[in-house]
Write a protein that holds these residues in place. Structure first.
Motif, PDB file in Angstrom:
ATOM      1  N   MET A 175       0.853  -1.173   0.103  1.00 33.64           N
ATOM      2  CA  MET A 175      -0.080  -0.226  -0.057  1.00 33.64           C
ATOM      3  C   MET A 175       0.899   1.342  -0.081  1.00 33.64           C
ATOM      4  O   MET A 175       1.982   1.155   0.574  1.00 33.64           O
ATOM      5  CB  MET A 175      -0.794   0.004   1.399  1.00 33.64           C
ATOM      6  CG  MET A 175      -1.960  -0.941   1.228  1.00 33.64           C
ATOM      7  SD  MET A 175      -3.283  -0.681   2.471  1.00 33.64           S
ATOM      8  CE  MET A 175      -3.906  -2.253   2.369  1.00 33.64           C
ATOM      9  N   ILE A 176       0.330   2.283  -0.627  1.00 34.77           N
ATOM     10  CA  ILE A 176       1.117   3.450  -0.295  1.00 34.77           C
ATOM     11  C   ILE A 176       0.334   4.708   0.359  1.00 34.77           C
ATOM     12  O   ILE A 176       0.479   5.043   1.274  1.00 34.77           O
ATOM     13  CB  ILE A 176       1.557   3.920  -1.766  1.00 34.77           C
ATOM     14  CG1 ILE A 176       2.615   3.221  -2.377  1.00 34.77           C
ATOM     15  CG2 ILE A 176       2.221   5.457  -1.689  1.00 34.77           C
ATOM     16  CD1 ILE A 176       3.218   3.476  -3.772  1.00 34.77           C
ATOM     17  N   ASP A 177      -0.891   5.044  -0.488  1.00 33.55           N
ATOM     18  CA  ASP A 177      -1.694   6.247   0.044  1.00 33.55           C
ATOM     19  C   ASP A 177      -2.889   5.651   0.838  1.00 33.55           C
ATOM     20  O   ASP A 177      -3.045   6.551   1.723  1.00 33.55           O
ATOM     21  CB  ASP A 177      -2.405   6.935  -1.078  1.00 33.55           C
ATOM     22  CG  ASP A 177      -3.112   6.309  -1.808  1.00 33.55           C
ATOM     23  OD1 ASP A 177      -3.130   4.998  -1.838  1.00 33.55           O
ATOM     24  OD2 ASP A 177      -4.225   7.185  -2.506  1.00 33.55           O
ATOM     25  N   GLY A 178      -3.349   4.737   1.061  1.00 34.96           N
ATOM     26  CA  GLY A 178      -4.145   4.094   1.785  1.00 34.96           C
ATOM     27  C   GLY A 178      -5.712   4.553   1.565  1.00 34.96           C
ATOM     28  O   GLY A 178      -6.560   4.557   2.281  1.00 34.96           O
TER      29      GLY A 178
ATOM     30  N   GLY B 100      -7.158   4.815  -1.724  1.00 34.83           N
ATOM     31  CA  GLY B 100      -7.937   4.379  -2.970  1.00 34.83           C
ATOM     32  C   GLY B 100      -7.526   5.323  -4.337  1.00 34.83           C
ATOM     33  O   GLY B 100      -7.976   5.166  -5.243  1.00 34.83           O
ATOM     34  N   MET B 101      -6.359   6.057  -3.906  1.00 24.07           N
ATOM     35  CA  MET B 101      -5.875   6.753  -5.159  1.00 24.07           C
ATOM     36  C   MET B 101      -4.595   6.029  -6.049  1.00 24.07           C
ATOM     37  O   MET B 101      -4.807   6.420  -7.241  1.00 24.07           O
ATOM     38  CB  MET B 101      -5.630   7.953  -4.838  1.00 24.07           C
ATOM     39  CG  MET B 101      -6.342   9.076  -3.773  1.00 24.07           C
ATOM     40  SD  MET B 101      -7.830   9.540  -4.904  1.00 24.07           S
ATOM     41  CE  MET B 101      -7.030  10.809  -5.881  1.00 24.07           C
ATOM     42  N   CYS B 102      -3.949   5.397  -5.337  1.00 20.69           N
ATOM     43  CA  CYS B 102      -2.597   5.113  -6.133  1.00 20.69           C
ATOM     44  C   CYS B 102      -2.827   3.848  -6.598  1.00 20.69           C
ATOM     45  O   CYS B 102      -2.077   3.531  -7.790  1.00 20.69           O
ATOM     46  CB  CYS B 102      -1.621   4.753  -5.135  1.00 20.69           C
ATOM     47  SG  CYS B 102      -1.406   3.379  -3.975  1.00 20.69           S
ATOM     48  N   GLY B 103      -3.681   2.913  -6.520  1.00 20.42           N
ATOM     49  CA  GLY B 103      -3.931   1.721  -6.942  1.00 20.42           C
ATOM     50  C   GLY B 103      -2.949   0.369  -6.855  1.00 20.42           C
ATOM     51  O   GLY B 103      -3.225  -0.789  -7.200  1.00 20.42           O
TER      52      GLY B 103
ATOM     53  N   CYS C 187      -7.410  -1.256   0.474  1.00 28.54           N
ATOM     54  CA  CYS C 187      -7.513  -0.217   1.404  1.00 28.54           C
ATOM     55  C   CYS C 187      -8.628   0.492   1.717  1.00 28.54           C
ATOM     56  O   CYS C 187      -8.917   0.628   2.858  1.00 28.54           O
ATOM     57  CB  CYS C 187      -6.390   0.829   1.260  1.00 28.54           C
ATOM     58  SG  CYS C 187      -6.569   1.853  -0.398  1.00 28.54           S
TER      59      CYS C 187
ATOM     60  N   CYS D 209      -2.686  -1.186  -3.927  1.00 28.00           N
ATOM     61  CA  CYS D 209      -2.894  -2.350  -3.465  1.00 28.00           C
ATOM     62  C   CYS D 209      -4.303  -3.189  -4.081  1.00 28.00           C
ATOM     63  O   CYS D 209      -5.067  -3.907  -3.601  1.00 28.00           O
ATOM     64  CB  CYS D 209      -3.833  -1.799  -1.887  1.00 28.00           C
ATOM     65  SG  CYS D 209      -5.349  -0.782  -2.315  1.00 28.00           S
TER      66      CYS D 209
HETATM   67 FE1  FES Z   1      -3.390   3.058  -2.800  1.00 26.05          FE
HETATM   68 FE2  FES Z   1      -4.842   1.388  -1.652  1.00 26.05          FE
HETATM   69  S1  FES Z   1      -3.033   1.953  -1.183  1.00 26.05           S
HETATM   70  S2  FES Z   1      -5.184   2.541  -3.550  1.00 26.05           S
END
Ligand code: FES
Ligand code: NAD
Length: 268
Positions: free
Chosen positions: A211-214, A216-219, A233, A221
């Motif tokens: 995960m990166i942003d947690g 739902g933006m970075c994709g 996330c 996860c």
């Molecule tokens: Fe980025 Fe879920 S951690 S979309």
């Protein structure tokens, strides 16, 4: 910065930390996680909130030191960033005869959910698996909330010698289980889900993709659930184990292995 109030080594390379984070402690529910960046330059990692103390304004996390980021986390005295609470809280209800199955470090995220399920009236058969007695964590927390506590170790140093699935199988055969929640290594969650499928026993698992942003933006996860793309996330982290594409998850978890190994070697 978030101060680490206490640190305890609870198994080889497995740490429990209590961190001052009053806003998160006040909002957290069973199944929520946080994304932590130990220090500037560290990567961001998701960790389930194992417990919280609203009065002290603290949260507890448990993690295994496996790479550069967890090495950083084990060393720092305060954490640079914590984002949370994140993820859907677990759906808690009286599910009747419930098997909660935890493998290795996966016992940590299982604990708060098991506590909430017990409080809701579920009858808990707790099955804990670890490589050996030394790696078994949180047995003393699981025991008082369990109607039955069964342990498997790979080497037989505690409980039954073998895997958690070997304990679960006869219980399913005897129709003693109505609902299963399994958290641990991907291979374990896959094996549990494959085992329960022919018995038609609903089985939830908690996924642990990168995960990166947690939010739902970075994709990063993204997971495949019943052929559809879901973001762990914001759509999870818990999903129906019979619908999860575990091969896809395994592949995605291994995507950055060489970079992770390089960072770990550079960090040593
Ligand atoms: Fe980025 Fe879920 S951690 S979309
Ligand atoms: P481990 O490899 O020591 O396995 C723990 C237990 O899981 C074993 O003792 C066994 O009983 C069971 N198990 C393992 N493979 C199995 C199989 N093929 N079939 C049936 N049962 C099996 O566990 P560990 O080293 O502590 O786990 C680390 C892994 O857990 C990491 O990959 C980590 O990412 C993952 N993890 C997942 C979560 C989550 O939320 N799903 C949380 C924490 C850690």
């Amino acid at each position: 910065m978030f101060d680490i109030i206490s640190k305890q080594l609870i198994a080889p390379a497995v740490w429990r930390q209590t961190i001052k984070a009053p806003e998160i402690a006040g909002k957290r529910q069973a199944g929520n996680f946080v994304i932590i960046r130990p220090k500037v330059g560290s990567e961001r990692i998701p960790l389930t909130i194992v417990s919280s103390d609203n009065q002290r304004g603290t949260i507890d996390i448990i993690f295994q030191v496996v790479g550069a980021t967890t090495m950083d986390l084990a060393e720092v005295e305060s954490v640079q960033d914590i984002l949370g609470p994140l993820g859907h809280p677990t759906h808690i209800a009286n599910f009747g005869r419930t098997a909660v199955v935890g493998g290795g470090v996966g016992i940590a995220p299982l604990l708060p959910i098991a506590q909430a399920l017990k409080q809701a009236g579920s009858r808990l058969t707790t099955i804990l698996g670890a490589r050996s007695k030394a790696f078994l964590i949180l047995e003393e927390d699981m025991a008082p909330i369990s109607d039955q506590l069964l342990i498997a170790t790979d080497d037989g140093s505690k409980g039954q010698k073998g895997l958690v699935t070997e304990i679960l199988k006869p219980l399913l055969e005897e129709k003693k289980i109505d609902f299963v929640l399994a958290i641990g290594p991907v291979v374990m969650m896959k094996a549990v889900s494959e085992l329960t499928r022919p018995y038609g026993v609903k089985t939830m698992v908690s996924l642990n993709p990168l995960m990166i942003d947690g939010t739902g933006m970075c994709g990063v996860c993204r997971c495949k659930i019943e052929g559809q793309t879901k973001f762990a996330c914001v759509d999870g982290p818990e999903f129906d184990g019979h619908q999860v594409d575990f091969e896809n998850l395994t592949r995605r978890l291994a995507m950055y292995k060489s970079e992770e190994n390089q960072r770990r070697e550079a960090r040593k």
